[in-house]
Design a protein around this motif. Structure first.
Motif, PDB file in Angstrom:
ATOM      1  N   SER A   9       0.852  -1.196   0.000  1.00 43.06           N
ATOM      2  CA  SER A   9       0.000   0.000   0.000  1.00 43.06           C
ATOM      3  C   SER A   9       0.885   1.242   0.000  1.00 43.06           C
ATOM      4  CB  SER A   9      -0.927  -0.004   1.219  1.00 43.06           C
ATOM      5  OG  SER A   9      -0.180   0.012   2.415  1.00 43.06           O
ATOM      6  N   THR A  10       1.788   1.294  -0.969  1.00 39.15           N
ATOM      7  CA  THR A  10       2.750   2.393  -1.072  1.00 39.15           C
ATOM      8  C   THR A  10       2.545   3.126  -2.391  1.00 39.15           C
ATOM      9  OG1 THR A  10       4.373   0.863  -2.043  1.00 39.15           O
ATOM     10  CG2 THR A  10       4.478   1.221   0.336  1.00 39.15           C
ATOM     11  N   THR A  11       3.197   4.264  -2.520  1.00 38.91           N
ATOM     12  CA  THR A  11       3.062   5.044  -3.751  1.00 38.91           C
ATOM     13  C   THR A  11       3.979   4.540  -4.854  1.00 38.91           C
ATOM     14  OG1 THR A  11       4.703   6.636  -2.947  1.00 38.91           O
ATOM     15  CG2 THR A  11       2.386   7.105  -2.469  1.00 38.91           C
ATOM     16  N   ALA A  12       4.940   3.686  -4.496  1.00 36.32           N
ATOM     17  CA  ALA A  12       5.870   3.146  -5.489  1.00 36.32           C
ATOM     18  C   ALA A  12       6.497   1.865  -4.956  1.00 36.32           C
ATOM     19  CB  ALA A  12       6.969   4.165  -5.812  1.00 36.32           C
ATOM     20  N   ALA A  13       7.006   1.053  -5.867  1.00 31.97           N
ATOM     21  CA  ALA A  13       7.752  -0.138  -5.472  1.00 31.97           C
ATOM     22  C   ALA A  13       9.174   0.265  -5.122  1.00 31.97           C
ATOM     23  CB  ALA A  13       7.750  -1.154  -6.609  1.00 31.97           C
ATOM     24  N   ARG A  14       9.710  -0.356  -4.081  1.00 28.88           N
ATOM     25  CA  ARG A  14      11.045   0.006  -3.627  1.00 28.88           C
ATOM     26  C   ARG A  14      11.970  -1.207  -3.640  1.00 28.88           C
ATOM     27  NH1 ARG A  14       7.903   3.269   0.210  1.00 28.88           N
ATOM     28  NH2 ARG A  14       8.124   1.662   1.800  1.00 28.88           N
ATOM     29  N   MET A  15      13.259  -0.927  -3.446  1.00 32.24           N
ATOM     30  CA  MET A  15      14.264  -1.975  -3.549  1.00 32.24           C
ATOM     31  C   MET A  15      14.021  -3.076  -2.532  1.00 32.24           C
ATOM     32  SD  MET A  15      16.801  -3.206  -5.077  1.00 32.24           S
ATOM     33  CE  MET A  15      17.706  -4.706  -4.713  1.00 32.24           C
ATOM     34  N   GLU A  16      13.632  -2.713  -1.301  1.00 33.16           N
ATOM     35  CA  GLU A  16      13.427  -3.742  -0.287  1.00 33.16           C
ATOM     36  C   GLU A  16      12.256  -4.655  -0.641  1.00 33.16           C
ATOM     37  OE1 GLU A  16      11.726   0.109   1.639  1.00 33.16           O
ATOM     38  OE2 GLU A  16      13.399  -0.480   0.344  1.00 33.16           O
ATOM     39  N   HIS A  17      11.263  -4.120  -1.357  1.00 31.75           N
ATOM     40  CA  HIS A  17      10.150  -4.951  -1.812  1.00 31.75           C
ATOM     41  C   HIS A  17      10.636  -5.992  -2.822  1.00 31.75           C
ATOM     42  CE1 HIS A  17       7.558  -1.064  -1.115  1.00 31.75           C
ATOM     43  NE2 HIS A  17       7.934  -1.634   0.020  1.00 31.75           N
ATOM     44  N   ARG A  18      11.480  -5.547  -3.731  1.00 28.95           N
ATOM     45  CA  ARG A  18      11.985  -6.451  -4.772  1.00 28.95           C
ATOM     46  C   ARG A  18      12.860  -7.543  -4.171  1.00 28.95           C
ATOM     47  NH1 ARG A  18      13.250  -1.089  -6.826  1.00 28.95           N
ATOM     48  NH2 ARG A  18      11.536  -0.384  -8.170  1.00 28.95           N
TER      49      ARG A  18
END
Length: 267
Positions: free
Chosen positions: A183-192
């Motif tokens: 539920s974030t405004t963008a995908a981030r490195m930690e998500h990947r």
């Protein structure tokens, strides 16, 4: 004659006792796994470690908690700090909405802690194996919240993936699309990086069962809340259209194009 409380000998004994107590508490901060035992860790811990600018203190505490419990916290009179409820509720609301929409487009099944407890199992590994073995050509099933557990490179990893979209092509080829809801405004490195761990874990679960599977990774994220404006970025437009076409979800779907690059970070 009895010793006075402030004479050197008495002070020395008190200091020794304090030092001994300190040494015992410090010993609780050390990891001493049994011979052949694997250290436990979760992909979520790694993602949080990255998000906290690779805070080694956080990672050490999580390793201790995962492998020895919380006795070291009590010894140091420390209390863990929970994630603020609004953050967890926001994330769960997005997940629940995504699961509902996906259920309108594909056959789904859900895993849960209560189900695992009732069955006396620690993971949903076997359920995933059974799911893919029962898929016929042309079939698709999305499994929500499966607990994966696998040994990788000397570590015992466990974690709950938000969703795994299994599909068997008409020619029999099997694919799995591991999705992380954010539920974030963008995908981030930690998500990947988090879902890169899930990829390796799923492969370690399926491969010993003789199951060949092409595994893809993606992040389904909400984007800016209450933003109904048309995105100017063509990449965002493509991600929004992909989220709708693939899952029927109003959000954005980032597909990880070079998952092998992330694999180097895992190992």
């Amino acid at each position: 004659m009895g010793r006075m409380h402030n004479d050197p000998a008495s002070l020395g004994n008190g200091s020794a006792r304090a030092g001994s107590n300190l040494s015992q508490r410090e010993a609780l901060l050390e990891l001493h796994p049994d011979d052949g035992a694997l250290l436990r860790l979760s992909p979520t811990d790694i993602a949080q470690y990255i998000r906290l600018a690779q805070c080694r203190r956080y990672l050490r505490l999580r390793l201790l908690e995962q492998n020895t419990g919380t006795s070291f916290m009590r010894a140091w009179d420390a209390q863990p700090q929970s994630i603020p409820p609004l953050l967890t509720l926001s994330g769960r609301d997005f997940e629940a909405g995504a699961e509902t929409e996906i259920g309108k487009h594909a056959h789904t099944s859900a895993c849960s802690r209560d189900n695992r407890k009732a069955r006396g199992i620690e993971s949903d590994n076997q359920q995933l194996i059974d799911t893919v073995q029962n898929l016929l050509p042309g079939d698709r099933e999305v499994v929500f919240q499966p607990m994966l557990r696998a040994a990788l490179d000397g570590w015992e990893l466990s974690g709950i993936a938000d969703a795994i979209d299994f599909q068997r092509a008409d020619d029999g080829r099997l694919s799995a699309f591991i999705i992380d809801f954010k539920s974030t405004t963008a995908a981030r490195m930690e998500h990947r990086l988090q879902i890169a761990f899930y990829r390796e874990m799923l492969d370690a679960i399926l491969r010993p069962a003789g199951i060949e599977c092409e595994i893809e990774l993606g992040i389904l994220y909400r984007g800016a809340p209450d933003d109904t404006a048309e995105p100017d970025d063509p990449k965002l437009l493509a991600q929004r259209d992909d989220a709708l076409a693939t899952f029927g979800v109003n959000g954005f779907l980032e597909r990880i194009e070079d998952a092998n690059a992330l694999r180097r970070d895992v190992f």
